[in-house]
Design a protein around this motif. Structure first.
Motif, PDB file in Angstrom:
ATOM      1  N   LEU A  57      53.887  77.854   1.201  1.00 43.81           N
ATOM      2  CA  LEU A  57      53.979  77.114   2.454  1.00 43.81           C
ATOM      3  C   LEU A  57      54.050  75.611   2.217  1.00 43.81           C
ATOM      4  CD1 LEU A  57      51.308  78.977   4.608  1.00 43.81           C
ATOM      5  CD2 LEU A  57      53.793  79.109   4.860  1.00 43.81           C
ATOM      6  N   PRO A  58      54.664  74.875   3.146  1.00 39.62           N
ATOM      7  CA  PRO A  58      54.564  73.409   3.090  1.00 39.62           C
ATOM      8  C   PRO A  58      53.107  72.985   3.146  1.00 39.62           C
ATOM      9  CG  PRO A  58      56.251  74.085   4.654  1.00 39.62           C
ATOM     10  CD  PRO A  58      55.505  75.327   4.271  1.00 39.62           C
ATOM     11  N   ILE A  59      52.824  71.815   2.591  1.00 39.53           N
ATOM     12  CA  ILE A  59      51.444  71.337   2.491  1.00 39.53           C
ATOM     13  C   ILE A  59      51.305  69.990   3.200  1.00 39.53           C
ATOM     14  CG2 ILE A  59      49.642  70.567   0.882  1.00 39.53           C
ATOM     15  CD1 ILE A  59      50.914  72.537  -1.168  1.00 39.53           C
ATOM     16  N   TRP A  60      50.226  69.844   3.928  1.00 39.38           N
ATOM     17  CA  TRP A  60      49.833  68.567   4.519  1.00 39.38           C
ATOM     18  C   TRP A  60      48.546  68.117   3.823  1.00 39.38           C
ATOM     19  CZ3 TRP A  60      51.178  66.686   9.908  1.00 39.38           C
ATOM     20  CH2 TRP A  60      52.393  67.219  10.335  1.00 39.38           C
ATOM     21  N   ALA A  61      48.339  66.811   3.780  1.00 40.49           N
ATOM     22  CA  ALA A  61      47.176  66.262   3.080  1.00 40.49           C
ATOM     23  C   ALA A  61      46.302  65.451   4.023  1.00 40.49           C
ATOM     24  CB  ALA A  61      47.631  65.375   1.921  1.00 40.49           C
ATOM     25  N   MET A  62      44.997  65.733   4.009  1.00 39.88           N
ATOM     26  CA  MET A  62      44.033  64.863   4.679  1.00 39.88           C
ATOM     27  C   MET A  62      43.830  63.628   3.807  1.00 39.88           C
ATOM     28  SD  MET A  62      42.965  66.194   7.600  1.00 39.88           S
ATOM     29  CE  MET A  62      41.773  64.887   7.856  1.00 39.88           C
ATOM     30  N   MET A  63      44.139  62.472   4.371  1.00 34.12           N
ATOM     31  CA  MET A  63      43.975  61.206   3.651  1.00 34.12           C
ATOM     32  C   MET A  63      42.661  60.598   4.128  1.00 34.12           C
ATOM     33  SD  MET A  63      46.739  61.298   1.864  1.00 34.12           S
ATOM     34  CE  MET A  63      47.076  59.656   1.235  1.00 34.12           C
ATOM     35  N   GLU A  64      41.587  60.909   3.405  1.00 37.43           N
ATOM     36  CA  GLU A  64      40.259  60.573   3.905  1.00 37.43           C
ATOM     37  C   GLU A  64      39.310  60.099   2.816  1.00 37.43           C
ATOM     38  OE1 GLU A  64      38.714  64.110   5.762  1.00 37.43           O
ATOM     39  OE2 GLU A  64      39.477  65.409   4.181  1.00 37.43           O
ATOM     40  N   THR A  65      39.853  59.773   1.656  1.00 31.62           N
ATOM     41  CA  THR A  65      39.025  59.220   0.586  1.00 31.62           C
ATOM     42  C   THR A  65      39.689  57.946   0.062  1.00 31.62           C
ATOM     43  OG1 THR A  65      40.134  60.314  -1.284  1.00 31.62           O
ATOM     44  CG2 THR A  65      38.452  61.585  -0.099  1.00 31.62           C
ATOM     45  N   PRO A  66      38.903  57.039  -0.520  1.00 34.00           N
ATOM     46  CA  PRO A  66      39.520  55.846  -1.108  1.00 34.00           C
ATOM     47  C   PRO A  66      40.588  56.193  -2.140  1.00 34.00           C
ATOM     48  CG  PRO A  66      37.162  55.511  -0.871  1.00 34.00           C
ATOM     49  CD  PRO A  66      37.415  56.953  -0.524  1.00 34.00           C
ATOM     50  N   LEU A  67      40.348  57.222  -2.958  1.00 26.63           N
ATOM     51  CA  LEU A  67      41.351  57.601  -3.949  1.00 26.63           C
ATOM     52  C   LEU A  67      42.645  58.069  -3.295  1.00 26.63           C
ATOM     53  CD1 LEU A  67      39.420  59.442  -6.820  1.00 26.63           C
ATOM     54  CD2 LEU A  67      40.815  57.374  -7.008  1.00 26.63           C
ATOM     55  N   SER A  68      42.544  58.767  -2.181  1.00 29.87           N
ATOM     56  CA  SER A  68      43.766  59.227  -1.517  1.00 29.87           C
ATOM     57  C   SER A  68      44.615  58.045  -1.066  1.00 29.87           C
ATOM     58  CB  SER A  68      43.424  60.117  -0.318  1.00 29.87           C
ATOM     59  OG  SER A  68      42.870  59.387   0.760  1.00 29.87           O
ATOM     60  N   ILE A  69      43.979  56.993  -0.625  1.00 28.84           N
ATOM     61  CA  ILE A  69      44.737  55.818  -0.178  1.00 28.84           C
ATOM     62  C   ILE A  69      45.394  55.126  -1.360  1.00 28.84           C
ATOM     63  CG2 ILE A  69      44.586  53.616   1.013  1.00 28.84           C
ATOM     64  CD1 ILE A  69      44.185  56.182   2.753  1.00 28.84           C
ATOM     65  N   PHE A  70      44.645  54.939  -2.439  1.00 25.01           N
ATOM     66  CA  PHE A  70      45.234  54.290  -3.608  1.00 25.01           C
ATOM     67  C   PHE A  70      46.316  55.146  -4.252  1.00 25.01           C
ATOM     68  CE2 PHE A  70      41.314  51.663  -3.549  1.00 25.01           C
ATOM     69  CZ  PHE A  70      41.927  50.418  -3.596  1.00 25.01           C
ATOM     70  N   ASN A  71      46.248  56.464  -4.082  1.00 25.49           N
ATOM     71  CA  ASN A  71      47.244  57.368  -4.662  1.00 25.49           C
ATOM     72  C   ASN A  71      48.239  57.886  -3.624  1.00 25.49           C
ATOM     73  OD1 ASN A  71      46.125  57.226  -7.273  1.00 25.49           O
ATOM     74  ND2 ASN A  71      44.636  58.814  -6.786  1.00 25.49           N
ATOM     75  N   ALA A  72      48.322  57.223  -2.474  1.00 22.16           N
ATOM     76  CA  ALA A  72      49.154  57.723  -1.375  1.00 22.16           C
ATOM     77  C   ALA A  72      50.610  57.890  -1.776  1.00 22.16           C
ATOM     78  CB  ALA A  72      49.044  56.790  -0.169  1.00 22.16           C
ATOM     79  N   LEU A  73      51.138  56.990  -2.580  1.00 23.70           N
ATOM     80  CA  LEU A  73      52.559  57.054  -2.938  1.00 23.70           C
ATOM     81  C   LEU A  73      52.865  58.294  -3.776  1.00 23.70           C
ATOM     82  CD1 LEU A  73      55.108  55.403  -2.426  1.00 23.70           C
ATOM     83  CD2 LEU A  73      54.729  54.276  -4.627  1.00 23.70           C
ATOM     84  N   GLU A  74      52.008  58.592  -4.753  1.00 23.28           N
ATOM     85  CA  GLU A  74      52.262  59.777  -5.580  1.00 23.28           C
ATOM     86  C   GLU A  74      52.028  61.059  -4.808  1.00 23.28           C
ATOM     87  OE1 GLU A  74      48.323  61.330  -7.836  1.00 23.28           O
ATOM     88  OE2 GLU A  74      49.400  59.772  -8.917  1.00 23.28           O
ATOM     89  N   ILE A  75      51.098  61.044  -3.861  1.00 23.39           N
ATOM     90  CA  ILE A  75      50.865  62.225  -3.033  1.00 23.39           C
ATOM     91  C   ILE A  75      52.069  62.474  -2.129  1.00 23.39           C
ATOM     92  CG2 ILE A  75      49.396  63.247  -1.246  1.00 23.39           C
ATOM     93  CD1 ILE A  75      47.081  61.521  -2.399  1.00 23.39           C
ATOM     94  N   ALA A  76      52.571  61.413  -1.503  1.00 21.14           N
ATOM     95  CA  ALA A  76      53.724  61.545  -0.609  1.00 21.14           C
ATOM     96  C   ALA A  76      54.971  62.004  -1.351  1.00 21.14           C
ATOM     97  CB  ALA A  76      53.991  60.221   0.094  1.00 21.14           C
ATOM     98  N   ALA A  77      55.063  61.673  -2.635  1.00 17.98           N
ATOM     99  CA  ALA A  77      56.247  62.028  -3.422  1.00 17.98           C
ATOM    100  C   ALA A  77      56.262  63.485  -3.850  1.00 17.98           C
ATOM    101  CB  ALA A  77      56.327  61.122  -4.657  1.00 17.98           C
ATOM    102  N   HIS A  78      55.152  64.186  -3.674  1.00 19.47           N
ATOM    103  CA  HIS A  78      55.101  65.578  -4.124  1.00 19.47           C
ATOM    104  C   HIS A  78      56.137  66.410  -3.355  1.00 19.47           C
ATOM    105  CE1 HIS A  78      53.617  69.565  -5.141  1.00 19.47           C
ATOM    106  NE2 HIS A  78      52.833  69.003  -6.056  1.00 19.47           N
ATOM    107  N   PRO A  79      56.925  67.222  -4.028  1.00 17.51           N
ATOM    108  CA  PRO A  79      58.008  67.956  -3.353  1.00 17.51           C
ATOM    109  C   PRO A  79      57.539  68.950  -2.291  1.00 17.51           C
ATOM    110  CG  PRO A  79      57.754  68.690  -5.641  1.00 17.51           C
ATOM    111  CD  PRO A  79      56.941  67.456  -5.491  1.00 17.51           C
ATOM    112  N   ARG A  80      56.295  69.372  -2.330  1.00 17.87           N
ATOM    113  CA  ARG A  80      55.785  70.324  -1.342  1.00 17.87           C
ATOM    114  C   ARG A  80      55.053  69.636  -0.187  1.00 17.87           C
ATOM    115  NH1 ARG A  80      54.615  75.323  -3.490  1.00 17.87           N
ATOM    116  NH2 ARG A  80      53.762  75.816  -1.438  1.00 17.87           N
ATOM    117  N   LEU A  81      54.888  68.334  -0.277  1.00 20.52           N
ATOM    118  CA  LEU A  81      54.115  67.610   0.723  1.00 20.52           C
ATOM    119  C   LEU A  81      54.977  67.326   1.948  1.00 20.52           C
ATOM    120  CD1 LEU A  81      52.748  64.903   2.042  1.00 20.52           C
ATOM    121  CD2 LEU A  81      51.226  66.585   1.022  1.00 20.52           C
ATOM    122  N   GLU A  82      54.504  67.723   3.120  1.00 19.20           N
ATOM    123  CA  GLU A  82      55.261  67.537   4.358  1.00 19.20           C
ATOM    124  C   GLU A  82      54.632  66.522   5.296  1.00 19.20           C
ATOM    125  OE1 GLU A  82      57.513  70.779   6.790  1.00 19.20           O
ATOM    126  OE2 GLU A  82      55.487  70.694   7.615  1.00 19.20           O
TER     127      GLU A  82
END
Length: 282
Positions: A114-139
């Motif tokens: 299934l497509p994946i969505w990410a909860m952006m709720e930690t400091p690390l998620s914000i600093f790594n937002a670009l690599e998370i958004a680039a993931h091919p399964r991330l919607e």
């Protein structure tokens, strides 16, 4: 799916443990339902909630509302079983909490298609937002502003000044990789003026819609995150004026005393596409 082809103005959290709420959601004028097995369900009710939600999704009846399930984190005792039970029941996507990096998306991607969505709720998620958004399964991204506030130790303010760096970083990453971006919840669900103001801010920033905690919030989110009639009319006039200028061999047009270039026409076309998607949803 692109919000220009499917709107995400309103995304309502519904506890997976409450059959009446799951049934009521079938008739709500909401663009997306976030079926929640995480924060909204106590530890002793998670197994039963999983079965309740699986039955509701299998029964169907949610129409053209996007069906997204927030599972428990994969590091918990419930996460992997949530995926196994719900990946084939009619969910359109899974929302993963506490994402810190793209490696977390990899772990979920290994368990389902299934497509994946990410909860952006930690400091690390914000600093790594670009690599998370680039993931091919991330919607999609969902801003977890309550958890972020807890992690930051910041004060609650009506202008959300302490959140601005996180919100804008998330949006930049989402736009860089064509990812849907949903703003965080507004906790005072009886405060319509406060909700409208926060929706307006989110829309001004560029979010596609607002996550909600109560059905009473849906109408305001739907209205604010939809193009206003004045915006639609202006978009049409800009497109027409620019086409007329091009036919005359000119590269720019003027509408209401303002220059209209190709970039403005692209924005105008997106406004019309968004309005058409909302109208098509009915």
């Amino acid at each position: 799916m692109d919000p220009l082809t499917r709107p995400y103005r309103s995304l309502l959290y519904i506890p997976g443990s409450k059959p009446r709420a799951l049934d009521k959601a079938r008739g709500l004028d909401v663009d997306a339902i976030l079926f929640d097995l995480e924060d909204a369900v106590s530890p002793d009710a998670k197994v039963e909630a999983r079965a309740t939600l699986a039955a509701a999704l299998t029964e169907g009846g949610y129409g053209n509302r996007a069906r997204i399930v927030r599972i428990n984190g994969l590091a918990t005792e419930w996460g992997a079983d949530d995926v196994a039970a719900l990946k084939d029941c009619g969910a359109e996507a899974l929302l993963l909490p506490k994402v810190d990096s793209a490696a977390d998306i990899d772990a979920l991607a290994a368990l389902c298609d299934l497509p994946i969505w990410a909860m952006m709720e930690t400091p690390l998620s914000i600093f790594n937002a670009l690599e998370i958004a680039a993931h091919p399964r991330l919607e999609g991204f969902v801003a977890g502003t309550n958890d972020l506030a807890k992690e930051l130790g910041c004060r609650s303010r009506s202008d959300r000044l302490p959140m601005q760096m996180a919100l804008q970083t998330m949006l930049m990453a989402a736009r860089a990789h064509g990812v849907i971006a949903a703003d965080g919840v507004y906790n005072q669900f009886k405060d319509e003026d406060g909700l409208r103001a926060e929706c307006e801010q989110g829309r001004d920033l560029g979010f596609d819609g607002k996550t909600l905690i109560h059905p009473a919030q849906i109408a305001i989110a739907n209205a604010v995150f939809a193009p206003a009639q004045a915006e639609i009319a202006l978009a049409r006039r800009q497109i027409a004026a620019f086409a007329e200028s091009q036919a005359a061999g000119q590269g720019v047009a003027v509408v209401d005393g303002k220059i209209v270039e190709n970039l403005h026409v692209e924005t105008a076309k997106k406004t019309l596409a968004r309005a058409e998607a909302i109208a098509a949803r009915g």
